[in-house]
Design a protein around this motif. Sequence first.
Motif, PDB file in Angstrom:
ATOM      1  N   MET A  32     -27.232 -63.082 -78.111  1.00 60.70           N
ATOM      2  CA  MET A  32     -26.000 -63.290 -78.856  1.00 60.70           C
ATOM      3  C   MET A  32     -25.424 -64.655 -78.499  1.00 60.70           C
ATOM      4  O   MET A  32     -25.835 -65.280 -77.529  1.00 60.70           O
ATOM      5  N   GLU A  33     -24.426 -65.093 -79.258  1.00 59.31           N
ATOM      6  CA  GLU A  33     -23.889 -66.432 -79.087  1.00 59.31           C
ATOM      7  C   GLU A  33     -22.865 -66.546 -77.962  1.00 59.31           C
ATOM      8  O   GLU A  33     -22.359 -67.627 -77.697  1.00 59.31           O
ATOM      9  N   MET A  34     -22.543 -65.434 -77.315  1.00 56.29           N
ATOM     10  CA  MET A  34     -21.496 -65.477 -76.292  1.00 56.29           C
ATOM     11  C   MET A  34     -21.818 -66.470 -75.171  1.00 56.29           C
ATOM     12  O   MET A  34     -21.005 -67.316 -74.818  1.00 56.29           O
ATOM     13  N   ALA A  35     -23.002 -66.330 -74.578  1.00 52.88           N
ATOM     14  CA  ALA A  35     -23.362 -67.182 -73.453  1.00 52.88           C
ATOM     15  C   ALA A  35     -23.476 -68.659 -73.863  1.00 52.88           C
ATOM     16  O   ALA A  35     -22.871 -69.520 -73.217  1.00 52.88           O
ATOM     17  N   PRO A  36     -24.224 -68.998 -74.919  1.00 54.44           N
ATOM     18  CA  PRO A  36     -24.280 -70.407 -75.332  1.00 54.44           C
ATOM     19  C   PRO A  36     -22.916 -70.969 -75.707  1.00 54.44           C
ATOM     20  O   PRO A  36     -22.617 -72.132 -75.429  1.00 54.44           O
ATOM     21  N   ALA A  37     -22.062 -70.147 -76.339  1.00 58.73           N
ATOM     22  CA  ALA A  37     -20.730 -70.618 -76.733  1.00 58.73           C
ATOM     23  C   ALA A  37     -19.895 -70.930 -75.501  1.00 58.73           C
ATOM     24  O   ALA A  37     -19.182 -71.941 -75.456  1.00 58.73           O
ATOM     25  N   TYR A  38     -19.975 -70.087 -74.488  1.00 63.42           N
ATOM     26  CA  TYR A  38     -19.216 -70.305 -73.259  1.00 63.42           C
ATOM     27  C   TYR A  38     -19.687 -71.575 -72.558  1.00 63.42           C
ATOM     28  O   TYR A  38     -18.876 -72.385 -72.099  1.00 63.42           O
ATOM     29  N   ILE A  39     -20.990 -71.755 -72.486  1.00 59.54           N
ATOM     30  CA  ILE A  39     -21.531 -72.944 -71.830  1.00 59.54           C
ATOM     31  C   ILE A  39     -21.137 -74.207 -72.592  1.00 59.54           C
ATOM     32  O   ILE A  39     -20.726 -75.217 -72.000  1.00 59.54           O
ATOM     33  N   ALA A  40     -21.230 -74.141 -73.918  1.00 63.26           N
ATOM     34  CA  ALA A  40     -20.910 -75.316 -74.731  1.00 63.26           C
ATOM     35  C   ALA A  40     -19.423 -75.656 -74.681  1.00 63.26           C
ATOM     36  O   ALA A  40     -19.045 -76.834 -74.605  1.00 63.26           O
ATOM     37  N   ALA A  41     -18.571 -74.645 -74.720  1.00 62.94           N
ATOM     38  CA  ALA A  41     -17.134 -74.887 -74.811  1.00 62.94           C
ATOM     39  C   ALA A  41     -16.485 -75.170 -73.463  1.00 62.94           C
ATOM     40  O   ALA A  41     -15.494 -75.893 -73.397  1.00 62.94           O
ATOM     41  N   ILE A  42     -17.017 -74.613 -72.396  1.00 65.69           N
ATOM     42  CA  ILE A  42     -16.331 -74.691 -71.101  1.00 65.69           C
ATOM     43  C   ILE A  42     -17.191 -75.321 -70.009  1.00 65.69           C
ATOM     44  O   ILE A  42     -16.805 -76.314 -69.394  1.00 65.69           O
ATOM     45  N   VAL A  43     -18.366 -74.758 -69.778  1.00 62.41           N
ATOM     46  CA  VAL A  43     -19.156 -75.160 -68.609  1.00 62.41           C
ATOM     47  C   VAL A  43     -19.616 -76.614 -68.706  1.00 62.41           C
ATOM     48  O   VAL A  43     -19.560 -77.358 -67.723  1.00 62.41           O
ATOM     49  N   THR A  44     -20.054 -77.031 -69.879  1.00 60.08           N
ATOM     50  CA  THR A  44     -20.543 -78.408 -70.028  1.00 60.08           C
ATOM     51  C   THR A  44     -19.480 -79.423 -69.631  1.00 60.08           C
ATOM     52  O   THR A  44     -19.745 -80.373 -68.879  1.00 60.08           O
ATOM     53  N   HIS A  45     -18.268 -79.248 -70.118  1.00 60.64           N
ATOM     54  CA  HIS A  45     -17.168 -80.170 -69.785  1.00 60.64           C
ATOM     55  C   HIS A  45     -16.863 -80.117 -68.291  1.00 60.64           C
ATOM     56  O   HIS A  45     -16.637 -81.157 -67.652  1.00 60.64           O
ATOM     57  N   MET A  46     -16.886 -78.930 -67.732  1.00 62.45           N
ATOM     58  CA  MET A  46     -16.619 -78.755 -66.305  1.00 62.45           C
ATOM     59  C   MET A  46     -17.656 -79.496 -65.461  1.00 62.45           C
ATOM     60  O   MET A  46     -17.323 -80.197 -64.496  1.00 62.45           O
ATOM     61  N   LEU A  47     -18.929 -79.386 -65.829  1.00 62.85           N
ATOM     62  CA  LEU A  47     -19.992 -80.052 -65.075  1.00 62.85           C
ATOM     63  C   LEU A  47     -19.854 -81.568 -65.158  1.00 62.85           C
ATOM     64  O   LEU A  47     -20.085 -82.278 -64.170  1.00 62.85           O
ATOM     65  N   GLU A  48     -19.484 -82.067 -66.317  1.00 62.09           N
ATOM     66  CA  GLU A  48     -19.303 -83.514 -66.486  1.00 62.09           C
ATOM     67  C   GLU A  48     -18.200 -84.034 -65.570  1.00 62.09           C
ATOM     68  O   GLU A  48     -18.317 -85.105 -64.965  1.00 62.09           O
ATOM     69  N   ILE A  49     -17.110 -83.274 -65.458  1.00 57.69           N
ATOM     70  CA  ILE A  49     -16.010 -83.672 -64.580  1.00 57.69           C
ATOM     71  C   ILE A  49     -16.459 -83.655 -63.120  1.00 57.69           C
ATOM     72  O   ILE A  49     -16.195 -84.603 -62.358  1.00 57.69           O
ATOM     73  N   ILE A  50     -17.136 -82.606 -62.724  1.00 54.95           N
ATOM     74  CA  ILE A  50     -17.574 -82.480 -61.329  1.00 54.95           C
ATOM     75  C   ILE A  50     -18.489 -83.631 -60.931  1.00 54.95           C
ATOM     76  O   ILE A  50     -18.303 -84.263 -59.883  1.00 54.95           O
ATOM     77  N   VAL A  51     -19.468 -83.945 -61.772  1.00 52.55           N
ATOM     78  CA  VAL A  51     -20.404 -85.028 -61.450  1.00 52.55           C
ATOM     79  C   VAL A  51     -19.694 -86.372 -61.442  1.00 52.55           C
ATOM     80  O   VAL A  51     -19.906 -87.197 -60.534  1.00 52.55           O
ATOM     81  N   ALA A  52     -18.825 -86.610 -62.419  1.00 56.47           N
ATOM     82  CA  ALA A  52     -18.104 -87.884 -62.487  1.00 56.47           C
ATOM     83  C   ALA A  52     -17.212 -88.081 -61.265  1.00 56.47           C
ATOM     84  O   ALA A  52     -17.171 -89.180 -60.685  1.00 56.47           O
ATOM     85  N   GLU A  53     -16.507 -87.047 -60.849  1.00 53.58           N
ATOM     86  CA  GLU A  53     -15.604 -87.167 -59.710  1.00 53.58           C
ATOM     87  C   GLU A  53     -16.371 -87.322 -58.396  1.00 53.58           C
ATOM     88  O   GLU A  53     -15.995 -88.131 -57.539  1.00 53.58           O
ATOM     89  N   ALA A  54     -17.441 -86.548 -58.243  1.00 51.27           N
ATOM     90  CA  ALA A  54     -18.239 -86.650 -57.018  1.00 51.27           C
ATOM     91  C   ALA A  54     -18.918 -88.016 -56.915  1.00 51.27           C
ATOM     92  O   ALA A  54     -18.987 -88.607 -55.832  1.00 51.27           O
ATOM     93  N   ALA A  55     -19.403 -88.521 -58.041  1.00 48.60           N
ATOM     94  CA  ALA A  55     -20.053 -89.833 -58.050  1.00 48.60           C
ATOM     95  C   ALA A  55     -19.051 -90.941 -57.750  1.00 48.60           C
ATOM     96  O   ALA A  55     -19.334 -91.871 -56.991  1.00 48.60           O
ATOM     97  N   HIS A  56     -17.881 -90.849 -58.335  1.00 45.04           N
ATOM     98  CA  HIS A  56     -16.852 -91.873 -58.121  1.00 45.04           C
ATOM     99  C   HIS A  56     -16.483 -91.971 -56.649  1.00 45.04           C
ATOM    100  O   HIS A  56     -16.358 -93.074 -56.093  1.00 45.04           O
ATOM    101  N   GLU A  57     -16.304 -90.838 -55.996  1.00 41.62           N
ATOM    102  CA  GLU A  57     -15.889 -90.847 -54.589  1.00 41.62           C
ATOM    103  C   GLU A  57     -16.937 -91.500 -53.702  1.00 41.62           C
ATOM    104  O   GLU A  57     -16.587 -92.146 -52.704  1.00 41.62           O
ATOM    105  N   GLN A  58     -18.215 -91.354 -54.053  1.00 40.59           N
ATOM    106  CA  GLN A  58     -19.287 -91.892 -53.215  1.00 40.59           C
ATOM    107  C   GLN A  58     -19.837 -93.223 -53.719  1.00 40.59           C
ATOM    108  O   GLN A  58     -20.826 -93.725 -53.172  1.00 40.59           O
ATOM    109  N   GLY A  59     -19.226 -93.775 -54.746  1.00 40.37           N
ATOM    110  CA  GLY A  59     -19.702 -95.052 -55.273  1.00 40.37           C
ATOM    111  C   GLY A  59     -21.064 -94.949 -55.916  1.00 40.37           C
ATOM    112  O   GLY A  59     -21.899 -95.861 -55.786  1.00 40.37           O
ATOM    113  N   LEU A  60     -21.306 -93.852 -56.624  1.00 38.80           N
ATOM    114  CA  LEU A  60     -22.590 -93.623 -57.275  1.00 38.80           C
ATOM    115  C   LEU A  60     -22.450 -93.770 -58.788  1.00 38.80           C
ATOM    116  O   LEU A  60     -21.346 -93.651 -59.335  1.00 38.80           O
ATOM    117  N   LYS A  61     -23.558 -94.016 -59.441  1.00 36.93           N
ATOM    118  CA  LYS A  61     -23.560 -94.231 -60.883  1.00 36.93           C
ATOM    119  C   LYS A  61     -23.813 -92.918 -61.614  1.00 36.93           C
ATOM    120  O   LYS A  61     -24.769 -92.197 -61.321  1.00 36.93           O
TER     121      LYS A  61
END
Length: 231
Positions: A139-168
Motif C-alpha cells: 500500500m502507499e502508506m509507507a512510501p507516502a510517509y517516507i516521501a513526505a516526512i523521512v526524506t526531508h528529515m534525512l536531508e536536514i540531519i546530513v546537512a547539519e552533521a556535515a556543516h558542523e564537521q566541515g564536510l561536503k
Amino acid sequence: MKAKSDLLAAARRSTEPRTKPRKPRPPRLPKEERRAQILAQAVKFFAEYGLTAQTRALAESCGVSQRLLYSFFPSKAALLEEVYRSEIAGPFKAIWFADLKDRSHTVEQRLVRFYNEYYDTVTTRRWLRLFLYASLAEMEMAPAYIAAIVTHMLEIIVAEAAHEQGLKVPADPAMVQEVGWILHGAISHLAIRRHVYANANPLPAHDVVALHIRAFVAGLPAVLPAAKKVR
C-alpha cells in the motif's frame, strides 16, 4: 394420553438449541464520538490482523454493523487513509524539523534529543505493525510517509552533521538520503527488534540510541569528503 408422535416432537423441541439472543444494539452516541470510536478500534484491529483484514470482521469487533461502519467511512480505502493520517503521519511533530536545525546545540545533542522522542512517540509497537503491514500489502502508506516526512528529515540531519564537521554534502539527493539512512535505519531497526521481534537485550533503548548517534557522527568523515575552504 398423548400420541407417541406428539411425545417425540415434544422431546425433540426440548433438546433443540434455542434461538440465540440478539446482540444488544450499541448505545447511541454523537456522530463524531462514534466515528472516533470506530477509527480507534480500526487502528487496533489493523495493527493486529493486517491491513488486508475484512471490514466485516472489523465491524464485528467495533460492535456495529458493516452498514453503519460505511456510513462513517464510505470505503475501506477511505478508512485506511484516515488511519494513515492519524496514526502513521500524525505522531510526527513538525517542530522536530526546526529543532534539528538549531545550531545553539551540537549535532549530537540535537540528534539524541530528537531520536529519543522519535523512538518513544513514533516507533511504538502499534505504529511499527501498521507500517510493516502496509509495506507487505504494497500500500502507499509507507512510501507516502517516507516521501513526505523521512526524506526531508534525512536531508536536514546530513546537512547539519556535515556543516558542523566541515564536510561536503553530496550533490546527489539519493546519496544524501543513503547517508542519512545509516543512522535512521539503525534507530528504526532498534525499534523493530524491541517491539516486533521482542528482543530481550537489557540495555536501555535510549542508551542504544545514543550509541548509534555517536557512531554516525564519528564515522561521517569516512563517507563524506571535506568541504573546500573559502579563501
